[in-house]
Design an enzyme around this catalytic site. Sequence first.
Site, short mmCIF file in Angstrom:
data_model
loop_
_atom_site.label_atom_id
_atom_site.label_comp_id
_atom_site.label_asym_id
_atom_site.label_seq_id
_atom_site.Cartn_x
_atom_site.Cartn_y
_atom_site.Cartn_z
N SER A 142 -0.03 35.08 -7.29
CA SER A 142 0.59 35.18 -8.74
C SER A 142 -0.67 35.11 -9.72
O SER A 142 -1.65 34.61 -9.36
CB SER A 142 1.81 34.04 -9.22
OG SER A 142 1.90 34.25 -10.51
N TYR A 156 4.93 25.41 -8.83
CA TYR A 156 4.62 26.84 -8.55
C TYR A 156 3.18 27.10 -8.73
O TYR A 156 2.73 27.96 -7.79
CB TYR A 156 5.61 27.60 -9.40
CG TYR A 156 5.77 28.86 -9.34
CD1 TYR A 156 6.26 29.64 -8.13
CD2 TYR A 156 4.94 30.10 -9.93
CE1 TYR A 156 6.36 30.89 -7.96
CE2 TYR A 156 4.91 31.27 -9.79
CZ TYR A 156 5.63 31.66 -8.82
OH TYR A 156 5.51 33.08 -8.51
P1 NAD Z 1 13.18 37.53 -5.72
O1 NAD Z 1 13.55 35.94 -6.17
O2 NAD Z 1 13.79 38.46 -6.61
O3 NAD Z 1 13.11 37.34 -4.17
C1 NAD Z 1 12.55 36.68 -3.20
C2 NAD Z 1 13.19 36.73 -2.10
O4 NAD Z 1 12.62 35.65 -1.21
C3 NAD Z 1 14.70 36.36 -2.08
O5 NAD Z 1 15.28 37.34 -1.37
C4 NAD Z 1 14.91 35.04 -1.49
O6 NAD Z 1 16.14 34.87 -0.66
C5 NAD Z 1 13.60 34.88 -0.56
N1 NAD Z 1 13.43 33.60 -0.16
C6 NAD Z 1 13.32 32.58 -0.68
N2 NAD Z 1 13.11 31.44 -0.04
C7 NAD Z 1 12.94 31.88 1.15
C8 NAD Z 1 12.72 31.16 2.35
N3 NAD Z 1 12.50 29.76 2.48
N4 NAD Z 1 12.55 31.93 3.46
C9 NAD Z 1 12.87 33.32 3.48
N5 NAD Z 1 13.18 34.03 2.50
C10 NAD Z 1 13.25 33.19 1.20
O7 NAD Z 1 11.52 37.10 -6.39
P2 NAD Z 1 10.23 38.04 -6.37
O8 NAD Z 1 10.13 38.38 -7.97
O9 NAD Z 1 10.72 39.44 -5.57
O10 NAD Z 1 9.20 37.32 -5.69
C11 NAD Z 1 8.48 37.54 -4.59
C12 NAD Z 1 7.00 36.88 -4.51
O11 NAD Z 1 6.46 37.25 -5.63
C13 NAD Z 1 7.17 35.46 -4.77
O12 NAD Z 1 6.34 34.87 -3.82
C14 NAD Z 1 6.92 35.05 -6.15
O13 NAD Z 1 6.35 33.79 -6.32
C15 NAD Z 1 5.83 36.24 -6.36
N6 NAD Z 1 5.53 36.70 -7.87
C16 NAD Z 1 6.70 36.75 -8.43
C17 NAD Z 1 6.57 37.20 -9.90
C18 NAD Z 1 7.74 37.45 -10.92
O14 NAD Z 1 7.41 37.38 -12.12
N7 NAD Z 1 8.91 37.70 -10.42
C19 NAD Z 1 5.29 36.97 -10.19
C20 NAD Z 1 4.12 36.60 -9.59
C21 NAD Z 1 4.48 36.41 -8.16
#
Ligand code: NAD
Length: 256
Positions: A142, A156
């Site tokens: 991130s 986080y």
């Molecule tokens: P999201 O919440 O839309 O999707 C995340 C998915 O991961 C969900 O389907 C959830 O069920 C699954 N998940 C959660 N815990 C799990 C586990 N223990 N085992 C298997 N699956 C699991 O989130 P997103 O925004 O698509 O995030 C995806 C990645 O991007 C994450 O690592 C997040 O930290 C990172 N990220 C997101 C952002 C943001 O602004 N959304 C920014 C930087 C990084």
Amino acid sequence: MDLKGKTALITGAAAGIGAASAHCFAKHGAKLCLVDINSDGAHVVEELNQAGHEAVFVQGDVANEQDCEAMIAACENHFGSLNVLFNNAGIMDAADGDSQACDENVWDRTMNINVKGVFFGCKYGIPALRRAGGGSIINTASFVALLGAATPQLAYTASKGAVLAMSRELAVIHAREGIRVNALCPGPLRTELLMSFLDTEAKRQRRLVHVPMGRFGLAEEMAQAACFLASDASSYLTGSTFTVDGGITAAYVTPE
Ligand code: NAD
């Protein structure tokens, strides 16, 4: 970008970046093993298969070692090989906070999913990539691995710093085996993960002040970047901090 002939495993594929990447990878020719703790991932697989792509769903928790071993085995058993491993699953706990507010259980849960999940993915995925003669690993970190925020989410942020550092070291260790490892560092995105944390319009606007482009990124925009990192188009790229962030990490003062 061409992923024809490649099999990719994506964790966290039921929603957000993972689901968008599944569609993008499939469009570019990949066969897919989609993993999520949430059974909704099966719907993504149904959509892909109905559109003529090849995908399977494995329900599993990336924080559980047996589940990670099983997801890699399921991918190899079904498709015969693994070429791309996208360790993308992650959480941002609503009860995360500063050093005073963040409880040990929130810290441990965040580390278990966000950091240990990537470690387990690599522990079982790397031997499979070796068996395939090399491949690409993408770990979702991130922008918070690079910048501090006054709206604290200490567990986080620490977890994403760990993912970034781990990705660099993995890249160096495995470079001569033809295994590339890059850390995708998304900026703030309009996905469930961030929108449920920034749960009022005022909080969202406060965050957008820092983004030069003045908008949240889209899961589809991360998917395009992941697709590039997965494909041979990025064949000389490893160990990178691949920021796709609307310019947030470049900004000191943003436009009015
Ligand atoms: P999201 O919440 O839309 O999707 C995340 C998915 O991961 C969900 O389907 C959830 O069920 C699954 N998940 C959660 N815990 C799990 C586990 N223990 N085992 C298997 N699956 C699991 O989130 P997103 O925004 O698509 O995030 C995806 C990645 O991007 C994450 O690592 C997040 O930290 C990172 N990220 C997101 C952002 C943001 O602004 N959304 C920014 C930087 C990084």
